[in-house]
Design a protein around this motif. Structure first.
Motif, mmCIF file in Angstrom:
data_model
loop_
_atom_site.group_PDB
_atom_site.id
_atom_site.type_symbol
_atom_site.label_atom_id
_atom_site.label_comp_id
_atom_site.label_asym_id
_atom_site.label_seq_id
_atom_site.Cartn_x
_atom_site.Cartn_y
_atom_site.Cartn_z
ATOM 1 N N SER A 131 0.871 -1.205 -0.056
ATOM 2 C CA SER A 131 0.026 0.010 0.020
ATOM 3 C C SER A 131 0.774 1.235 0.077
ATOM 4 O O SER A 131 1.997 1.448 0.310
ATOM 5 N N ASP A 132 0.515 2.420 -0.555
ATOM 6 C CA ASP A 132 0.907 3.716 -0.509
ATOM 7 C C ASP A 132 0.868 4.165 0.910
ATOM 8 O O ASP A 132 -0.325 4.433 1.551
ATOM 9 N N ASN A 133 1.821 4.196 1.834
ATOM 10 C CA ASN A 133 2.260 4.464 2.927
ATOM 11 C C ASN A 133 1.679 5.829 3.624
ATOM 12 O O ASN A 133 1.169 6.336 4.638
ATOM 13 N N LEU A 134 1.877 6.805 2.523
ATOM 14 C CA LEU A 134 1.451 8.381 2.484
ATOM 15 C C LEU A 134 -0.183 8.297 2.536
ATOM 16 O O LEU A 134 -0.599 9.490 2.879
ATOM 17 N N ARG A 135 -0.663 7.396 2.068
ATOM 18 C CA ARG A 135 -2.070 7.426 1.671
ATOM 19 C C ARG A 135 -2.856 6.444 2.736
ATOM 20 O O ARG A 135 -3.185 7.105 3.951
ATOM 21 N N LYS A 136 -3.138 5.323 2.355
ATOM 22 C CA LYS A 136 -3.703 4.460 3.411
ATOM 23 C C LYS A 136 -2.983 4.414 4.956
ATOM 24 O O LYS A 136 -3.649 4.176 5.737
ATOM 25 N N GLY A 137 -1.790 4.368 4.729
ATOM 26 C CA GLY A 137 -0.924 4.385 6.289
ATOM 27 C C GLY A 137 -1.213 5.639 6.878
ATOM 28 O O GLY A 137 -0.544 5.696 8.065
ATOM 29 N N ALA A 138 -1.616 6.720 6.262
ATOM 30 C CA ALA A 138 -1.396 8.098 6.985
ATOM 31 C C ALA A 138 -2.805 8.848 6.482
ATOM 32 O O ALA A 138 -3.768 8.853 7.044
ATOM 33 N N ALA A 139 -2.493 9.607 5.313
ATOM 34 C CA ALA A 139 -3.428 10.675 5.008
ATOM 35 C C ALA A 139 -4.688 10.238 4.696
ATOM 36 O O ALA A 139 -5.715 10.684 5.076
ATOM 37 N N LEU A 140 -4.916 9.167 3.845
ATOM 38 C CA LEU A 140 -6.244 8.860 3.333
ATOM 39 C C LEU A 140 -6.942 8.049 4.750
ATOM 40 O O LEU A 140 -8.233 8.356 4.724
ATOM 41 N N ASN A 141 -6.418 7.214 5.420
ATOM 42 C CA ASN A 141 -7.070 6.720 6.708
ATOM 43 C C ASN A 141 -7.577 7.983 7.527
ATOM 44 O O ASN A 141 -8.798 8.018 7.869
ATOM 45 N N ALA A 142 -6.833 9.146 7.571
ATOM 46 C CA ALA A 142 -7.128 10.109 8.580
ATOM 47 C C ALA A 142 -8.502 10.794 7.654
ATOM 48 O O ALA A 142 -9.416 11.353 8.374
ATOM 49 N N VAL A 143 -8.430 10.818 6.331
ATOM 50 C CA VAL A 143 -9.630 11.452 5.792
ATOM 51 C C VAL A 143 -10.934 10.586 5.579
ATOM 52 O O VAL A 143 -12.111 11.027 5.866
ATOM 53 N N GLN A 144 -10.693 9.329 5.679
ATOM 54 C CA GLN A 144 -11.651 8.269 5.787
ATOM 55 C C GLN A 144 -12.393 8.332 7.266
ATOM 56 O O GLN A 144 -13.465 8.286 7.402
ATOM 57 N N ILE A 145 -11.310 8.348 8.012
ATOM 58 C CA ILE A 145 -12.108 8.838 9.482
ATOM 59 C C ILE A 145 -13.038 9.916 9.535
ATOM 60 O O ILE A 145 -13.860 9.990 10.140
ATOM 61 N N ALA A 146 -12.476 10.909 8.805
ATOM 62 C CA ALA A 146 -13.107 12.302 8.806
ATOM 63 C C ALA A 146 -14.676 12.292 8.302
ATOM 64 O O ALA A 146 -15.668 12.682 8.691
ATOM 65 N N GLU A 147 -14.445 11.265 7.003
ATOM 66 C CA GLU A 147 -15.840 10.882 6.355
ATOM 67 C C GLU A 147 -16.824 10.189 7.387
ATOM 68 O O GLU A 147 -17.866 10.534 7.382
ATOM 69 N N LEU A 148 -16.057 9.234 8.041
ATOM 70 C CA LEU A 148 -16.969 8.328 8.846
ATOM 71 C C LEU A 148 -17.465 9.233 10.136
ATOM 72 O O LEU A 148 -18.751 9.141 10.495
ATOM 73 N N LEU A 149 -16.610 10.280 10.530
ATOM 74 C CA LEU A 149 -17.273 10.991 11.605
ATOM 75 C C LEU A 149 -18.416 11.961 11.309
ATOM 76 O O LEU A 149 -19.443 12.142 11.836
ATOM 77 N N GLY A 150 -18.176 12.482 9.765
ATOM 78 C CA GLY A 150 -19.256 13.176 9.471
ATOM 79 C C GLY A 150 -20.639 12.408 9.127
ATOM 80 O O GLY A 150 -21.738 12.771 9.515
ATOM 81 N N ARG A 151 -20.667 10.946 8.855
ATOM 82 C CA ARG A 151 -21.845 10.353 8.672
ATOM 83 C C ARG A 151 -22.196 9.762 10.116
ATOM 84 O O ARG A 151 -23.546 9.891 10.110
ATOM 85 N N GLU A 152 -21.618 9.452 10.938
ATOM 86 C CA GLU A 152 -22.047 8.873 12.285
ATOM 87 C C GLU A 152 -22.262 9.740 13.262
ATOM 88 O O GLU A 152 -23.001 9.473 14.241
ATOM 89 N N VAL A 153 -21.329 10.910 13.258
ATOM 90 C CA VAL A 153 -21.489 11.606 14.376
ATOM 91 C C VAL A 153 -21.755 13.146 14.376
ATOM 92 O O VAL A 153 -22.911 13.603 15.022
ATOM 93 N N LEU A 154 -21.020 14.155 13.591
ATOM 94 C CA LEU A 154 -21.294 15.203 13.170
ATOM 95 C C LEU A 154 -22.671 15.553 12.427
ATOM 96 O O LEU A 154 -23.232 16.545 12.585
ATOM 97 N N LYS A 155 -22.887 14.835 11.368
ATOM 98 C CA LYS A 155 -23.923 14.754 10.492
ATOM 99 C C LYS A 155 -24.504 16.191 10.019
ATOM 100 O O LYS A 155 -25.530 16.449 10.308
ATOM 101 N N LYS A 156 -23.783 16.884 9.549
ATOM 102 C CA LYS A 156 -23.945 18.117 8.908
ATOM 103 C C LYS A 156 -24.471 18.056 7.462
ATOM 104 O O LYS A 156 -23.975 16.960 6.704
ATOM 105 N N GLY A 157 -25.254 18.705 7.100
ATOM 106 C CA GLY A 157 -25.895 18.727 5.684
ATOM 107 C C GLY A 157 -26.606 17.849 5.506
ATOM 108 O O GLY A 157 -26.930 16.592 5.454
#
Length: 340
Positions: free
Chosen positions: A314-340
């Motif tokens: 895997s690309d460690n700068l993506r799934k190993g770091a940046a991508l996983n962080a953005v995926q967490i943000a997406e999950l946070l938006g869907r499950e917790v913050l729920k804006k829009g």
């Protein structure tokens, strides 16, 4: 309605990649701010088609901001992240600072998305180690089917995992090999990295493990299942981007290699490229810039009753770091913050 998002450490390799991925995945933002240390004040970074000028992390007020992605290391995170969380801005941290805190969720969205609700404890979420993140994406669907007892993993980790200094050292040493008068001794790494491999990542611990190896053990247990036994050997290799892993898995129940292949083909975040022919597998060079975790060389281990071997890249700068962080943000938006 979108989110107000801060990217902390925006001038580093991972911070820049976070901005790239936020734009690529069209994360719903109303406003994005790039933060860095005072010495990077005014440095320009890209976010999609726009250019952002970095602001000073030390002087920044997080009040009114929804979430922040952090890529500044443990020391700066420890100093500034608690204030951001207290101001109501959810912290998604890429350092190791909070990974082993029982109050703070350690999340790989394809593996343990239910842990997102623990964010309410401290307003902080931890992003796992790069070598752990890609491995557990492959382990989880197999664990659900046959229950993993033990994992033996050897990693082949690129120099970008050590930041820009690691990339520069490999580049400069490689050039110096062909110019004997321009000697480039090891500085970032403990030994020469060009045309070499180094079985040492992070500091040594009393039991002989390195901290990187310990992280893989502790994080796999926290993310997947505390009952899984894990042993790791982590090796730095002269590759610029992309971590590879040879993974041996022992299960409680028999799992045929063909069924494992089918399970992984259906698993979120996984791409199976597994042909028993020349080139029928994925190498680090081919995974760069991709979101997926690639699995190849799936085969039975005939030395134990219920064993499989596989190759994970895997690309460690993506799934190993940046991508996983953005995926967490997406999950946070869907499950917790729920804006829009």
């Amino acid at each position: 309605m979108g989110y107000r998002v801060a990217v902390v450490g925006a001038t580093g390799n991972v911070g820049r990649e976070m901005l790239n991925i936020l734009a690529e995945r069209q994360f719903p933002v109303d406003e994005v701010v790039a933060l860095a240390s005072r010495r990077s004040l005014g440095t320009e970074v890209s976010f999609g088609d726009t250019t952002l000028k970095c602001k000073d992390l030390e002087a920044f007020d997080f009040k009114g901001w929804d979430l922040s992605l952090w890529a500044v290391g443990s020391e700066a995170t420890k100093k500034y992240a608690p204030a951001a969380a207290k101001a109501g801005c959810v912290v998604i941290d890429n350092s190791s600072l909070y990974r082993y805190d029982s109050d703070i969720p350690l999340i790989v969205p394809e593996v343990n998305p239910q842990a997102i609700h623990q964010v309410k404890n401290r307003n902080i979420i931890a992003n796992p180690n790069c070598s752990t993140a890609q491995m557990v994406v492959a382990l989880k669907p197999l664990h659900d089917r046959a229950t993993i007892k033990r994992v033996v993993v050897s990693t082949y980790q690129s120099v970008s995992g050590a930041g820009k200094e690691g990339i520069d050292e490999l580049w400069n040493q490689t050039k110096s090999i062909y110019n004997p008068t321009d000697d480039k001794p090891a500085k970032k790494f403990t030994k020469q990295i060009a045309f070499n491999v180094i079985p040492h990542i992070d500091v040594f611990m009393e039991d002989g493990q390195t901290k990187e190896e310990w992280k893989m053990v502790a994080e796999t247990k926290k993310i997947v299942d505390p009952k899984i036994k894990v042993t790791a050997t982590c090796v730095r290799v002269p590759v610029f981007v992309g971590h590879s892993e040879a993974v041996n898995i022992e299960f409680e129940d028999h799992l045929d290699e063909d069924e494992a292949r089918d399970i992984l083909r259906e698993a979120p975040g996984v791409m199976v490229i597994d042909k028993r022919e020349d080139g029928g597998y994925v190498t680090p060079v081919e995974c760069v810039g991709d979101f997926a975790t690639f699995i190849s060389r799936i085969r039975q281990d005939s030395t134990i009753d219920n064993g499989l071997n596989l190759w994970c890249v895997s690309d460690n700068l993506r799934k190993g770091a940046a991508l996983n962080a953005v995926q967490i943000a997406e999950l946070l938006g869907r499950e917790v913050l729920k804006k829009g």
